[in-house]
Design a protein around this motif. Structure first.
Motif, PDB file in Angstrom:
ATOM      1  N   GLU A   7      43.834  18.312  42.369  1.00 33.75           N
ATOM      2  CA  GLU A   7      42.233  18.586  42.075  1.00 33.75           C
ATOM      3  C   GLU A   7      41.586  19.404  43.220  1.00 33.75           C
ATOM      4  OE1 GLU A   7      40.680  17.698  39.482  1.00 33.75           O
ATOM      5  OE2 GLU A   7      42.388  16.577  38.354  1.00 33.75           O
ATOM      6  N   ARG A   8      40.719  20.218  42.689  1.00 31.74           N
ATOM      7  CA  ARG A   8      39.687  20.582  43.993  1.00 31.74           C
ATOM      8  C   ARG A   8      38.317  19.683  43.705  1.00 31.74           C
ATOM      9  NH1 ARG A   8      41.970  26.238  41.762  1.00 31.74           N
ATOM     10  NH2 ARG A   8      43.947  25.813  42.944  1.00 31.74           N
ATOM     11  N   PRO A   9      38.169  18.717  44.338  1.00 29.49           N
ATOM     12  CA  PRO A   9      37.148  17.701  44.123  1.00 29.49           C
ATOM     13  C   PRO A   9      35.830  18.623  43.776  1.00 29.49           C
ATOM     14  CG  PRO A   9      38.552  17.276  46.018  1.00 29.49           C
ATOM     15  CD  PRO A   9      39.182  18.406  45.600  1.00 29.49           C
ATOM     16  N   TRP A  10      35.801  19.778  44.552  1.00 32.95           N
ATOM     17  CA  TRP A  10      34.268  20.444  44.716  1.00 32.95           C
ATOM     18  C   TRP A  10      33.958  21.102  43.398  1.00 32.95           C
ATOM     19  CZ3 TRP A  10      38.515  21.853  47.509  1.00 32.95           C
ATOM     20  CH2 TRP A  10      39.175  22.967  47.230  1.00 32.95           C
ATOM     21  N   VAL A  28      36.630  12.446  62.479  1.00 30.95           N
ATOM     22  CA  VAL A  28      37.715  13.387  62.882  1.00 30.95           C
ATOM     23  C   VAL A  28      37.585  14.150  61.599  1.00 30.95           C
ATOM     24  CG1 VAL A  28      39.681  13.980  63.707  1.00 30.95           C
ATOM     25  CG2 VAL A  28      38.469  12.180  64.837  1.00 30.95           C
ATOM     26  N   THR A  29      38.582  13.474  60.737  1.00 30.55           N
ATOM     27  CA  THR A  29      39.209  14.306  59.517  1.00 30.55           C
ATOM     28  C   THR A  29      38.074  14.856  58.455  1.00 30.55           C
ATOM     29  OG1 THR A  29      40.379  12.181  59.479  1.00 30.55           O
ATOM     30  CG2 THR A  29      41.502  14.071  58.404  1.00 30.55           C
ATOM     31  N   GLY A  30      37.039  13.926  58.111  1.00 35.91           N
ATOM     32  CA  GLY A  30      36.186  14.404  57.336  1.00 35.91           C
ATOM     33  C   GLY A  30      35.264  15.767  57.583  1.00 35.91           C
ATOM     34  N   TYR A  31      34.839  15.753  59.098  1.00 38.32           N
ATOM     35  CA  TYR A  31      34.593  16.861  59.584  1.00 38.32           C
ATOM     36  C   TYR A  31      35.440  18.146  59.407  1.00 38.32           C
ATOM     37  CZ  TYR A  31      30.756  14.427  62.184  1.00 38.32           C
ATOM     38  OH  TYR A  31      29.683  13.561  62.586  1.00 38.32           O
ATOM     39  N   LYS A  69      36.466  23.115  57.603  1.00 31.13           N
ATOM     40  CA  LYS A  69      37.661  24.329  57.685  1.00 31.13           C
ATOM     41  C   LYS A  69      38.226  24.548  56.262  1.00 31.13           C
ATOM     42  CE  LYS A  69      39.308  24.299  62.409  1.00 31.13           C
ATOM     43  NZ  LYS A  69      40.311  24.152  63.060  1.00 31.13           N
ATOM     44  N   VAL A  70      38.084  23.705  55.480  1.00 31.79           N
ATOM     45  CA  VAL A  70      38.719  23.776  53.955  1.00 31.79           C
ATOM     46  C   VAL A  70      37.886  23.810  53.011  1.00 31.79           C
ATOM     47  CG1 VAL A  70      40.619  23.089  52.590  1.00 31.79           C
ATOM     48  CG2 VAL A  70      40.904  22.749  55.338  1.00 31.79           C
ATOM     49  N   TYR A  71      37.310  22.662  52.718  1.00 35.22           N
ATOM     50  CA  TYR A  71      36.233  22.686  51.407  1.00 35.22           C
ATOM     51  C   TYR A  71      35.167  23.834  51.518  1.00 35.22           C
ATOM     52  CZ  TYR A  71      38.425  18.166  50.311  1.00 35.22           C
ATOM     53  OH  TYR A  71      39.463  17.263  49.947  1.00 35.22           O
ATOM     54  N   LYS A  72      34.432  23.990  52.573  1.00 38.62           N
ATOM     55  CA  LYS A  72      33.538  24.810  52.642  1.00 38.62           C
ATOM     56  C   LYS A  72      33.821  26.453  52.357  1.00 38.62           C
ATOM     57  CE  LYS A  72      30.127  24.151  55.496  1.00 38.62           C
ATOM     58  NZ  LYS A  72      29.323  23.835  57.014  1.00 38.62           N
ATOM     59  N   ARG A  73      35.120  26.531  52.336  1.00 38.03           N
ATOM     60  CA  ARG A  73      35.761  27.968  52.202  1.00 38.03           C
ATOM     61  C   ARG A  73      35.564  28.224  50.617  1.00 38.03           C
ATOM     62  NH1 ARG A  73      41.080  29.259  55.277  1.00 38.03           N
ATOM     63  NH2 ARG A  73      41.217  30.838  53.626  1.00 38.03           N
ATOM     64  N   PHE A  74      35.454  27.116  49.764  1.00 42.89           N
ATOM     65  CA  PHE A  74      35.641  27.280  48.414  1.00 42.89           C
ATOM     66  C   PHE A  74      34.504  26.887  47.847  1.00 42.89           C
ATOM     67  CE2 PHE A  74      39.996  26.164  49.935  1.00 42.89           C
ATOM     68  CZ  PHE A  74      40.747  27.300  49.709  1.00 42.89           C
ATOM     69  N   VAL A  75      33.394  26.116  48.397  1.00 41.62           N
ATOM     70  CA  VAL A  75      32.372  25.994  47.642  1.00 41.62           C
ATOM     71  C   VAL A  75      31.270  26.736  47.843  1.00 41.62           C
ATOM     72  CG1 VAL A  75      30.551  23.937  47.968  1.00 41.62           C
ATOM     73  CG2 VAL A  75      32.679  23.350  48.007  1.00 41.62           C
ATOM     74  N   PRO A  76      30.431  27.129  46.769  1.00 37.19           N
ATOM     75  CA  PRO A  76      29.438  28.319  46.909  1.00 37.19           C
ATOM     76  C   PRO A  76      28.488  27.758  47.869  1.00 37.19           C
ATOM     77  CG  PRO A  76      29.658  27.638  44.734  1.00 37.19           C
ATOM     78  CD  PRO A  76      30.398  26.703  45.443  1.00 37.19           C
ATOM     79  N   VAL A  77      27.761  28.878  48.461  1.00 36.92           N
ATOM     80  CA  VAL A  77      26.888  28.611  49.572  1.00 36.92           C
ATOM     81  C   VAL A  77      25.639  27.724  49.291  1.00 36.92           C
ATOM     82  CG1 VAL A  77      25.029  29.546  51.136  1.00 36.92           C
ATOM     83  CG2 VAL A  77      27.286  30.598  50.942  1.00 36.92           C
ATOM     84  N   SER A  78      25.199  27.962  47.834  1.00 36.19           N
ATOM     85  CA  SER A  78      24.139  27.090  47.162  1.00 36.19           C
ATOM     86  C   SER A  78      24.544  25.577  46.941  1.00 36.19           C
ATOM     87  CB  SER A  78      24.071  27.494  45.702  1.00 36.19           C
ATOM     88  OG  SER A  78      25.241  27.479  45.034  1.00 36.19           O
ATOM     89  N   PRO A  88      30.281  29.375  56.018  1.00 35.65           N
ATOM     90  CA  PRO A  88      30.869  29.364  57.319  1.00 35.65           C
ATOM     91  C   PRO A  88      30.992  27.948  57.809  1.00 35.65           C
ATOM     92  CG  PRO A  88      29.164  30.664  57.722  1.00 35.65           C
ATOM     93  CD  PRO A  88      28.911  30.127  56.193  1.00 35.65           C
ATOM     94  N   PRO A  89      32.221  27.628  58.702  1.00 37.69           N
ATOM     95  CA  PRO A  89      32.063  26.097  59.227  1.00 37.69           C
ATOM     96  C   PRO A  89      31.166  26.155  60.445  1.00 37.69           C
ATOM     97  CG  PRO A  89      34.005  27.727  60.099  1.00 37.69           C
ATOM     98  CD  PRO A  89      33.355  28.264  59.043  1.00 37.69           C
ATOM     99  N   ASP A  90      30.486  24.761  60.164  1.00 31.82           N
ATOM    100  CA  ASP A  90      29.680  24.550  61.494  1.00 31.82           C
ATOM    101  C   ASP A  90      30.228  24.198  62.595  1.00 31.82           C
ATOM    102  OD1 ASP A  90      27.905  23.031  63.245  1.00 31.82           O
ATOM    103  OD2 ASP A  90      27.055  21.647  61.458  1.00 31.82           O
ATOM    104  N   MET A  91      30.430  25.004  63.744  1.00 32.35           N
ATOM    105  CA  MET A  91      31.135  24.778  64.880  1.00 32.35           C
ATOM    106  C   MET A  91      30.909  23.421  65.570  1.00 32.35           C
ATOM    107  SD  MET A  91      33.497  26.772  64.655  1.00 32.35           S
ATOM    108  CE  MET A  91      34.257  26.397  66.403  1.00 32.35           C
ATOM    109  N   ASN A  92      29.599  23.027  65.491  1.00 37.25           N
ATOM    110  CA  ASN A  92      29.045  21.655  66.162  1.00 37.25           C
ATOM    111  C   ASN A  92      29.967  20.500  65.469  1.00 37.25           C
ATOM    112  OD1 ASN A  92      27.358  22.615  67.743  1.00 37.25           O
ATOM    113  ND2 ASN A  92      25.568  22.588  66.459  1.00 37.25           N
ATOM    114  N   ALA A  93      29.953  20.590  64.261  1.00 39.20           N
ATOM    115  CA  ALA A  93      30.715  19.519  63.594  1.00 39.20           C
ATOM    116  C   ALA A  93      32.289  19.544  64.100  1.00 39.20           C
ATOM    117  CB  ALA A  93      30.929  19.718  62.183  1.00 39.20           C
TER     118      ALA A  93
END
Lengths: 230, 230
Positions: free
Chosen positions: A32-35, A110-113, A118-127, A132-137
């Motif tokens: 499943e891709r939860p997004w 840790v893991t959630g961030y 690094k993974v989910y945000k690659r596949f989810v539309p910007v909207s 891109p990953p938030d480097m602070n997180a």
């Protein structure tokens, strides 16, 4: 056969895969891709989160915590000495405390961030929050994982396994989360030698093999990831 | 007597207070301000989060999820028909699914934001993340709580209580979280009449009385908060 709806780098899904492998519960998998919020997946569990286990008789069990409690209640007696949840009430408190630690606190810090950035945000539309990953997180997660690593080392210096003399759900939850962190190249193994030895012990169990063989397309893990001796 | 280390507007603490009151477990209270990270509190539970229950024999039980599972294991059989966790395995799945929903998802999307922004940040030094509330977080919580309210209404339209025919841990967890939201003036009771009727039913139980009488100095709840008919 039971069917696990999972995502390969979802730490909660990995935890359930380890528990099922240790308990001898054979699984078919649906990725499943939860997004994507697939309608047939939301019909199984309106929260739309992985994992969801569907038993051969059709019983639907959503969420790692609920799944592992169910498996212990339904099948724990058959497991005898290999039971992953001890019978003694005080020992169960310690296992559940550490489950909450790793599935809750470690995930939040840790893991959630890492998995989200690094993974989910690659596949989810910007909207919808992708991009891109938030480097602070990511930096926060990398800082936080160090004290968790030392906490594992602290416990293992006193005990054979995280919750006591025997392997329990606590070890599998912790190792599942750390395996995601390790896949993403963010596990600071030099932080604590005792923690590293414990992880090598867990990841060399047969139950871990299928996890270590999984690859997410376009994202290779570091060389040591599937090496049982690091 | 058992001692509960709690904070008055911590929803997880409120959940345990409701469960103990329903089960007839008498409590003494120690008020903890988790942000102070008191050493004797951290010695009870290194995660430093409320609630922690200390039983009369000295047994330490940290975390609401672990506490309610322990209370069911240790005292559930005595409760007979008033047991808050059903015996049937499938019914237990539904209770635990909803516990994860309210203690996890609802907390992450609603109560966590509100209590952190409106309460905890008043007491924490700016250097440690305190300061004025982040209005974006509060707005997100106020938007999110609406669909949770409708979800409660959706369930109660089909069932007498959230998880089925009987009052369970699921109702108490949901009501504990909503009681914090209501104290802070952010519960949209006009969103769903069915949810409102269910909440009035839960809050009129004797177990709820002590909670409704609690006040946080300097923060008064809205007039309707302790009114059993709204």
């Amino acid at each position: 056969m039971a069917i696990l709806h999972h995502y390969p780098l979802c730490p909660h899904s990995r935890f359930v895969r380890l528990v099922c492998a240790e308990m001898g519960v054979a699984l078919d998998f649906v990725e499943e891709r939860p997004w994507e919020r697939r309608e047939t997946f939301l019909a199984l569990d309106p929260s739309g989160q992985t994992p969801v286990l569907v038993m051969p008789d059709g019983l639907i069990i959503p969420g790692a915590g609920t799944i592992v409690e169910y498996l212990d209640e339904a099948l724990g007696d058959q497991a005898g000495e290999n039971r992953l949840m001890p019978r003694d009430l005080a020992a169960r408190i310690e296992v559940r405390r550490l489950l909450a630690w790793f599935s809750g606190k470690f995930h939040d810090e840790v893991t959630g961030y890492l998995v989200n950035e690094k993974v989910y945000k690659r596949f989810v539309p910007v909207s919808a929050g992708g991009g891109p990953p938030d480097m602070n997180a990511i930096r926060a997660a990398r800082a936080n994982v160090r004290y968790h690593m030392r906490y594992v080392g602290y416990l293992i210096a006193k005990r054979k396994w995280l919750a006591g003399d025997d392997l329990t759900l606590a070890d599998l939850a912790a190792a599942a989360h750390l395996s995601c962190v390790d896949y993403l190249g963010d596990a600071p193994w030099s932080e604590d030698e005792t923690a590293k030895i414990w992880y090598a012990r867990v990841k060399s169990r047969p139950a871990f093999r299928a996890l270590l063989a999984d690859r997410v397309p376009g994202m290779a893990p570091p060389d040591h990831y599937a090496n049982l001796d690091f």
